[in-house]
Write a protein that holds these residues in place. Structure first.
Motif, PDB file in Angstrom:
ATOM      1  N   ALA A 147      56.415  29.672  30.697  1.00 39.74           N
ATOM      2  CA  ALA A 147      56.575  30.653  29.626  1.00 39.74           C
ATOM      3  C   ALA A 147      57.811  30.292  28.807  1.00 39.74           C
ATOM      4  N   TYR A 148      57.708  30.498  27.508  1.00 38.03           N
ATOM      5  CA  TYR A 148      58.868  30.273  26.639  1.00 38.03           C
ATOM      6  C   TYR A 148      59.518  31.625  26.422  1.00 38.03           C
ATOM      7  N   TRP A 149      60.829  31.674  26.569  1.00 38.19           N
ATOM      8  CA  TRP A 149      61.492  32.965  26.427  1.00 38.19           C
ATOM      9  C   TRP A 149      61.679  33.330  24.960  1.00 38.19           C
ATOM     10  N   MET A 150      61.355  34.579  24.654  1.00 39.30           N
ATOM     11  CA  MET A 150      61.428  35.089  23.278  1.00 39.30           C
ATOM     12  C   MET A 150      62.542  36.131  23.169  1.00 39.30           C
ATOM     13  N   THR A 151      62.856  36.466  21.936  1.00 36.76           N
ATOM     14  CA  THR A 151      63.828  37.557  21.726  1.00 36.76           C
ATOM     15  C   THR A 151      63.062  38.879  21.683  1.00 36.76           C
ATOM     16  N   TYR A 152      63.782  39.960  21.810  1.00 35.66           N
ATOM     17  CA  TYR A 152      63.116  41.269  21.774  1.00 35.66           C
ATOM     18  C   TYR A 152      62.478  41.530  20.398  1.00 35.66           C
ATOM     19  N   PRO A 153      63.206  41.179  19.279  1.00 30.91           N
ATOM     20  CA  PRO A 153      62.556  41.400  17.978  1.00 30.91           C
ATOM     21  C   PRO A 153      61.235  40.637  17.855  1.00 30.91           C
ATOM     22  N   ILE A 154      61.176  39.421  18.412  1.00 34.02           N
ATOM     23  CA  ILE A 154      59.918  38.660  18.323  1.00 34.02           C
ATOM     24  C   ILE A 154      58.835  39.359  19.149  1.00 34.02           C
ATOM     25  N   TRP A 155      59.203  39.819  20.342  1.00 31.21           N
ATOM     26  CA  TRP A 155      58.231  40.536  21.191  1.00 31.21           C
ATOM     27  C   TRP A 155      57.700  41.775  20.464  1.00 31.21           C
ATOM     28  N   SER A 156      58.616  42.536  19.824  1.00 32.56           N
ATOM     29  CA  SER A 156      58.175  43.765  19.125  1.00 32.56           C
ATOM     30  C   SER A 156      57.176  43.401  18.035  1.00 32.56           C
ATOM     31  N   ASP A 157      57.462  42.296  17.337  1.00 36.81           N
ATOM     32  CA  ASP A 157      56.571  41.896  16.261  1.00 36.81           C
ATOM     33  C   ASP A 157      55.210  41.463  16.805  1.00 36.81           C
ATOM     34  N   ILE A 158      55.243  40.675  17.878  1.00 33.57           N
ATOM     35  CA  ILE A 158      53.971  40.215  18.484  1.00 33.57           C
ATOM     36  C   ILE A 158      53.156  41.427  18.946  1.00 33.57           C
ATOM     37  N   GLN A 159      53.858  42.372  19.564  1.00 36.32           N
ATOM     38  CA  GLN A 159      53.171  43.558  20.102  1.00 36.32           C
ATOM     39  C   GLN A 159      52.485  44.338  18.974  1.00 36.32           C
ATOM     40  N   SER A 160      53.189  44.426  17.840  1.00 34.91           N
ATOM     41  CA  SER A 160      52.631  45.251  16.760  1.00 34.91           C
ATOM     42  C   SER A 160      51.420  44.577  16.101  1.00 34.91           C
TER      43      SER A 160
END
Lengths: 922, 143
Positions: A147-160
């Motif tokens: 797994a490649y580690w992401m930042t929280y802002p990137i995770w929020s964007d992916i989730q949305s």
């Protein structure tokens, strides 16, 4: 839903049976699980709450005893005559107890080691996560493995963007359970709310996470946690009222809302989480330094469940399609063009995550394969040994076999009998080997664990391990049993009569033919054994030397008598508003603590630093030295650390030129730095750095901070992140001068004047908590950290050393057996030779010549094989060539010495034969 | 401590354990307890066979039926019930089969076999004779 519930009840029934040491068939488990699910359903139907209904069913389960159920008889019938064969085989094996015991023990070690290794490979590499449809899970990766580690802002964007049916982000962590003082860590994960829905796992008690729980700062129920089944058992004794209780984590009270099923360990393989906390609660722990706002904090792995009927390729394509938008939405506007180019590259891909994500797997896959080959070779050597033993016995049983032929047994019947004997032998070996495997694999997993990293692998039985052991058992039996069986089937009925005839008649009997063939076959087996042993001894030599080179490598400091105290100040309330120690106050507070530690009896020195060698962290940046060697942007990378005056002296790292930091190097004074020799070599071509200026690069390439540090000293090279890596160029700055990253924890290193440094823990803890009672302190000796960083090399060296030694022993036993047998057979001949005047020395030579020839052939073959095979382990070696001549020579000499000793013992006995007695017996 | 025995004269009679030599007490108690245990086992098998006589049931259903019809007086330990069912199945007195009915989870239904019916009939006869004997000897009647 129903399936998931049944799966949970099944897991609980199995766990209950395991605790009673009972094995239940899967049909029985299914039926009991069904019963409990019905009980649960009926309770719900009459108005009980879900928790109450579960509790009732759990009570019924807990009150049951599985004694009678585990004895459930099953119809088993052996095909005609086989039972008789087995009885006969057992009787035969009992008639020669020493041979049987040696054979069973070597098989147990061989099969046990293979099963142990395979069960680890199985749980680490092959086994799917115990979740719903693991084949539909995928993780975001950039290298196709992890797994490649992401930042929280990137995770929020992916989730949305709803790219998956369900998805979650998680990060492994260790949470401190202690309410004050010394830390007590538990393995945990930060996770977004979707984890349990994505994986299709529901808690056995209580509830999972909802989106509301994942709200920043905590949901309506405040800070909440879900705990693992094993933590529930360990910490709460499995109490039914655990849900709703409080659990202090990182000094914050969390409410337990759910308990996960026993077989669920989380999305990481090789690690088990005990506590899961929603990402939204992270700011409560880290305060203003929360990772949730960090556009540069890469810490979250992302796993999603593919939308049906999406394939992994189409999902990757749609993920890559939105990458530019995600990048645009999440990169801060002041990011450099280099960052724009390197961040969220198009090489991102989704990889199947049926087997979870695993750092352990990435690290140990190669060593494990190497060890699988090693143990397979050990088993081959054991097989060769047993084949030799059985051939000897077959030759001795020619009379029995020929009588059975004379009484009407077919050749196939005789061969079958011998094969059954082999199978009984290998089955006994496998059963004992199973115990060796259980013990060995657990020991190995324990050896892989360190103080800061508890390795967990699910080593429970599954069809793969069972199938592997069964296959190995049958293959082993065939391998060592087929030659004796084939030879015995060739016996003729007439041989029985010949055996009882004159000594001259014996010369033409099958017994002699078998004997002659045996000698040839046995010779080949011995050569093979010696050759394989050479390979294993070479491997052991290479791995043991690699470890010993690493363990004795000069580190650049004195590792003994150093105690490292990690001081976490996150929850040290100083500031009434933020309820945490303000970053600006942390260093002065720690300085006071440092002073009081330095005054303690038994402390020779102490120093503060941001990092310590071989710690988990690293801090690097790009630097330039005006007037130094022209370097490209990439080549300007150097590591950095911040240290206090006296830190170098505490570690015993020499200042080779210039001076150490002084108490006066503080805020307001000119910024100063000390660099190491590697830095001087790399940036200044070895010229003296003292008096020059070093500047740190700004975000954009080619730009540097205008204010630099004056280099005041040159420190000796010392390792930074890993013992294996070459010492990197390193810049040390004063911890009392501004310019560091925001940090909540610092390291205080103490040198003990005398004795083990761990003994200072208590007095250091007392001195530090007197300065601030809310420091969270973690103690670890430097030796321990360095040993832990060499775990992989140590385990590989230990295993290969053990198996190399075992191979040597087996080869020695094999040679001894073959020579002793040959001597016994040639007793009369030797007696005649001696009666005719042969000297004892001549007899020893006669016997040893053959042994030496066999050994020489084996060593030559083995050395070639070893030199060829060593290239495959090159990446696991350190400071050694795979074809290291010294190791090859040492292996050859060891084998030659062992083999000659094994042959010399029977040869000496041959030389002591009394000719008269030998001739009388014949 | 007293243990109840039926005397050969037919009247109920109480023997004090104090009247029995020490060496005998243990064996009497053990014998008595094991007789009761055996009788209980036999009864459990009889009850299960009797309940399966008219219709097929799964394990959970069986516990509910037994509990309901005995007014809660007779309950089966979860594990013992299945141990009994498996034993009867081994003897081929009953037969278990996994059945998946629409809208329900897969369950194992047990049906009495022809052999099981014969055994049940024989056991009923046996128990009837036993109770008649008890009635004649001890004056105890059963419903």
């Amino acid at each position: 839903m129903r399936d998931r519930e049944l799966r949970q009840w099944r897991a609980l029934v199995r766990d209950r049976a395991d605790r009673e040491w009972r094995a239940l068939s899967s049909d029985v488990v299914d039926e009991l699980a069904c019963h409990l699910a019905d009980l649960h359903g009926s309770a719900l139907a009459v108005g009980a709450s879900d928790d109450e209904a579960r509790r009732r069913a759990l009570d019924v389960l807990n009150a049951a005893s599985f004694l009678e159920l585990s004895k459930r008889p099953r119809a088993r019938r052996f095909p005609g005559g086989h039972m008789h064969d087995i009885r006969l085989a057992v009787r035969q094996l009992r008639a020669t107890p020493i041979v049987t015991v040696v054979a069973v023990l070597s098989l147990a070690l061989g099969i046990g080691a293979n099963t142990a290794m395979f069960s680890i490979v199985d749980s680490l590499v092959l086994r799917a996560l115990p979740v719903r449809q693991p084949g539909r899970l995928a993780i975001v990766s950039d290298d196709g493995h992890r797994a490649y580690w992401m930042t929280y802002p990137i995770w929020s964007d992916i989730q949305s963007r709803h790219l998956f049916e369900n998805a979650f982000a998680w990060s492994t962590a260790r949470f401190n359970l202690a309410e004050r003082g010394e830390t007590e860590f538990v393995d945990g994960i930060w996770t977004s709310a979707g984890i349990f829905d994505t994986l299709g796992i529901a808690p056995i008690l209580g509830r999972g996470f909802t989106d509301a729980d994942d709200r920043r700062g905590g949901g309506p129920d405040g800070p909440i946690a879900v705990i693992s089944y094993s933590f529930w058992q360990r910490r709460f004794g499995g109490a039914a009222d655990t849900v709703g209780r409080r659990l202090t984590l990182e000094r914050i009270p969390f409410t337990i809302v759910g308990i996960m099923p026993p077989d669920f360990f989380g999305p990481d393989v090789g690690r088990r989480f005990d506590v899961a906390i929603p990402l939204g609660a992270e700011p409560l722990v880290r305060g203003k330094e929360t990772f949730l706002d960090g556009p540069w904090t890469w810490w979250l792995a992302i796993m999603g469940r593919l939308k049906p009927p999406q394939s992994i390729e189409t999902a990757t394509a749609s993920f890559r399609g939105v990458l530019p938008q995600i990048r645009a939405a999440t990169l801060p506007p002041n990011a450099s063009p280099e960052t724009w180019a390197s961040n969220l590259k198009d090489t991102f891909t989704l990889i199947p995550a049926a087997n979870g994500d695993s750092g352990l797997r990435a690290r140990y896959q190669r060593p494990l394969i190497a060890m699988m080959i090693v143990v397979a070779l050990v088993l081959l050597i054991a097989c060769a040994n047993i084949a030799n033993l059985l051939l000897a016995r077959a030759a001795a049983r020619v009379h029995e076999m020929s009588i059975r032929r004379a009484l009407g047994a077919s050749p196939w019947r005789l061969a079958r009998q011998l094969l059954v004997e082999s199978l009984v032998l290998s089955t006994a070996g496998a059963l004992l080997g199973w115990l060796v495997a259980r013990w060995g694999s657990q020991l190995l997993v324990r050896e892989l664990s360190t103080q800061t990293n508890t390795v967990f692998l699910d080593l429970s039985l599954d069809w793969r391990v069972l199938g592997f052991t069964a296959t190995v058992t049958v293959a082993t039996a065939l391998l060592f049993g087929i030659a004796p069986a084939f030879r015995s089937s060739k016996v003729e009925p007439i041989d029985a009569l010949k055996e009882h005839g004159s000594a001259s008649a014996r010369g033409t009997s099958t017994a002699m033919r078998i004997f002659a063939v045996r000698i040839n076959l046995a010779g080949s087996l011995v050569v093979a054994q010696v050759a394989l042993s050479v390979v294993l001894v070479v491997a052991a030599g290479l791995f043991v030397r690699t470890f010993s080179k690493l363990a004795t490598l000069p580190l650049g400091f004195d590792r003994d008598r150093l105690l490292v105290v990690t001081v976490d100040m996150q929850r040290a309330p100083i500031d009434a508003v933020t309820q945490s120690l303000r970053p600006a106050q942390r260093v002065p507070t720690l300085e006071r603590a440092l002073e009081s530690v330095r005054r303690l009896p038994g402390v020779r020195g102490a120093g503060l630093s941001l990092l310590t060698p071989v710690s988990d962290g690293g801090w690097n940046g790009r630097f330039e030295v005006p007037g130094g060697v022209p370097l490209t942007d990439r080549e300007r990378r150097a590591y950095r650390n911040m240290v206090s005056p006296g830190w170098f002296a505490t570690f015993g790292t020499l200042i080779l030129a210039g001076r150490d930091f002084a108490e006066t190097d503080r805020a307001g004074a000119p910024p100063v730095a000390i660099v190491n020799e590697a830095f001087a070599r790399h940036f200044l071509n070895g010229a003296s750095p003292v008096g020059r200026t070093v500047r740190q690069a700004a975000r954009a390439p080619g730009e540097f901070a205008p204010a630099g540090f004056e280099i005041i000293g040159l420190a000796a090279d010392a390792i930074y992140k890993s013992v294996r890596d070459p010492v990197p160029p390193t810049v040390y700055t004063s911890i009392f001068q501004p310019g560091g990253p925001p940090f909540a924890s610092l390291r205080l290193t103490v040198r003990a004047a005398i004795g083990p440094p761990a003994l200072l823990s208590r007095s250091v803890a007392a001195a530090m908590t007197a300065v601030n009672p809310d420091f969270a302190l973690t103690f670890r000796t430097m030796s321990d950290s360095i040993d832990a960083s060499l775990t992989q090399e140590r385990v590989v060296a230990m295993l290969s050393g053990f198996f190399g030694g075992l191979a040597l022993l087996l080869a020695g036993l094999g040679l001894y057996g073959v020579t002793a047998y040959a001597v016994a057979r040639r007793r009369t001949e030797i007696g005649i030779r001696m009666a005719l005047g042969a000297a004892p020395g001549g007899v020893v030579r006669l016997v040893l010549t053959r042994v030496v020839l066999l050994i020489a052939a084996g060593i030559a073959l083995g050395a070639g094989l070893g030199a060829w095979a060593a290239q495959f382990v090159a990446s696991l070696l350190y400071g050694l060539e795979p074809r290291d001549p010294a190791t090859l020579a040492a292996a050859a000499i060891t084998l030659a010495a062992t083999g000659t000793l094994a042959g010399w013992l029977p040869a000496r006995r041959a030389a002591r034969i009394d000719p008269a007695a030998a001739l009388r017996e014949s | 401590m007293f243990v109840a025995f039926a005397s050969c004269a037919g009247a109920q009679h109480l023997i004090s354990l104090d009247d029995i030599p020490d060496s005998r007490i243990k064996s009497v108690v053990v014998e008595f307890t094991s007789t009761i245990r055996e009788a209980k086992k036999g009864t459990a098998e009889l009850v299960v066979l009797a309940f399966l006589e008219d219709e097929s049931c799964h394990g959970y259903e069986l516990t509910q039926l037994i509990e309901a019809r005995s007014g809660g007086a007779l309950t089966f330990n979860f594990a013992s019930l299945y141990a009994t069912l498996y034993k009867l199945e081994e003897r081929k007195w009953i037969q278990g089969r996994w059945v998946e009915k629409p809208g329900q989870r897969r369950r194992r239904y047990y049906t009495i076999t022809a052999h099981g019916r014969d055994v049940l009939a024989a056991q009923r006869k046996e128990w009837r004779r036993f109770f008649e004997l008890i009635r004649d000897l001890a004056g105890v009647t059963y419903a």
